[in-house]
Design an enzyme around this catalytic site. Structure first.
Site, mmCIF file in Angstrom:
data_model
loop_
_atom_site.group_PDB
_atom_site.id
_atom_site.type_symbol
_atom_site.label_atom_id
_atom_site.label_comp_id
_atom_site.label_asym_id
_atom_site.label_seq_id
_atom_site.Cartn_x
_atom_site.Cartn_y
_atom_site.Cartn_z
ATOM 1 C CB SER A 65 -0.989 0.011 1.175
ATOM 2 O OG SER A 65 -0.309 -0.065 2.415
ATOM 3 C CD GLN A 86 -9.111 -3.941 -24.368
ATOM 4 O OE1 GLN A 86 -8.772 -4.954 -23.759
ATOM 5 N NE2 GLN A 86 -8.648 -3.646 -25.568
ATOM 6 N NE ARG A 91 -15.124 1.148 -12.713
ATOM 7 C CZ ARG A 91 -15.114 -0.052 -13.248
ATOM 8 N NH1 ARG A 91 -14.143 -0.898 -12.953
ATOM 9 N NH2 ARG A 91 -16.069 -0.435 -14.075
ATOM 10 C CD GLN A 98 -6.634 13.681 -30.677
ATOM 11 O OE1 GLN A 98 -6.803 12.585 -31.209
ATOM 12 N NE2 GLN A 98 -5.656 14.491 -31.016
ATOM 13 N NE ARG A 101 -19.590 18.839 -27.707
ATOM 14 C CZ ARG A 101 -20.093 19.409 -26.625
ATOM 15 N NH1 ARG A 101 -19.606 19.101 -25.427
ATOM 16 N NH2 ARG A 101 -21.079 20.274 -26.718
ATOM 17 N NE ARG A 158 -19.193 13.183 -30.562
ATOM 18 C CZ ARG A 158 -19.018 13.354 -29.257
ATOM 19 N NH1 ARG A 158 -17.858 13.098 -28.705
ATOM 20 N NH2 ARG A 158 -19.998 13.808 -28.504
ATOM 21 C CB CYS A 175 3.804 2.584 -7.680
ATOM 22 S SG CYS A 175 4.967 3.815 -8.299
ATOM 23 N NE ARG A 185 -6.437 -4.324 -19.097
ATOM 24 C CZ ARG A 185 -7.635 -4.581 -19.589
ATOM 25 N NH1 ARG A 185 -7.772 -5.521 -20.515
ATOM 26 N NH2 ARG A 185 -8.712 -3.931 -19.160
#
Length: 244
Positions: A65, A86, A91, A98, A101, A158, A175, A185
């Site tokens: 932690s 993805q 979160r 980018q 809109r 778009r 980290c 991943r």
């Protein structure tokens, strides 16, 4: 416009990152106040290898932690909108992407999956579709502008853009979140594009903070076995059941 390639740059990292993590770990086990220790850490009186060794050993114990006190910020380009969907599922992070809109997609840079690129007829069909979308997007923008949408034309045109559309994103993770990101991943079973991104980010992390990230990567690399069930394992390592 041409197919875009992945590019990742490390923009920023919390100053004195190793010393900060060392201080945070030490405060958990130290009777005194690490604020008094801080000048000694910065001056080198407590050398960096001593700090790094302590951090490595403490993390190996499962206590991680305190590494949340350090964050890294990356600039990423050459990823698809499919990939960015993805990325933002992680979160505990901050993202600045980018906007389609506000940024016109007249050139429509794109990402092509390697499996499609290897097959001539698949590549030709993919590129023909991109040309069709590029044309449709441009036509819609012109029509919308002519009907008074003006600067708002992008936000409606778009809707025809594909997930292959290239995007750019700035992302910040601490980290601990980065380790979790790499665990998932960098795995062989991760989708190819986000795995390439994770591998590139991990390489930068290892260069700047080897004490924290030398052993980073897919979870199986730390465990010595695959945490997936046999049905989903890639075969690089035995599963927990097979290892037992």
């Amino acid at each position: 416009m041409p197919e875009k390639k992945l590019r990742v740059e490390l923009l920023s990292m919390t100053p004195d990152a190793l010393s900060l993590i060392y201080a945070a770990f030490r405060q958990c086990y130290h009777a005194g106040f690490v604020g008094d220790m801080w000048p000694r850490l910065l001056s080198g009186e407590i050398d960096r290898e001593t700090q790094a060794d302590f951090v490595r050993k403490t993390m190996e114990s499962g206590h991680d932690s305190p590494v949340e006190h350090v964050s890294l910020t990356f600039a990423v380009e050459g990823v698809s909108r499919a990939c960015s969907h993805q990325i933002v599922r992680h979160r505990i992070a901050s993202y600045s992407q980018q906007s389609q809109r506000y940024v016109a997609e007249n050139d429509l840079d794109y990402i092509m999956p390697p499996a499609i690129a290897r097959i001539p007829e698949a590549r030709e069909r993919f590129e023909r579709f991109i040309d069709e979308v590029r044309s449709a997007y441009g036509d819609l923008r012109e029509i919308l502008v002519s009907h008074g949408r003006k600067t708002k034309a992008n936000e409606d045109a778009r809707f025809v853009l594909p997930q292959a559309a290239e995007t750019k994103i700035v992302m910040t993770m601490n980290c601990r979140s980065l380790h979790h990101f790499f665990n998932l991943r960098c795995c062989n079973r991760a989708q190819w594009e986000i795995r390439a991104l994770a591998d590139a980010m991990l390489e930068l992390c290892r260069e700047r903070l080897p004490a924290l990230f030398a052993s980073g990567g897919a979870r199986c690399e730390q465990l010595g076995y695959c945490p997936e069930s046999p049905k989903f394992a890639c075969g690089k390592y035995p599963t927990r059941v097979q290892a037992d």
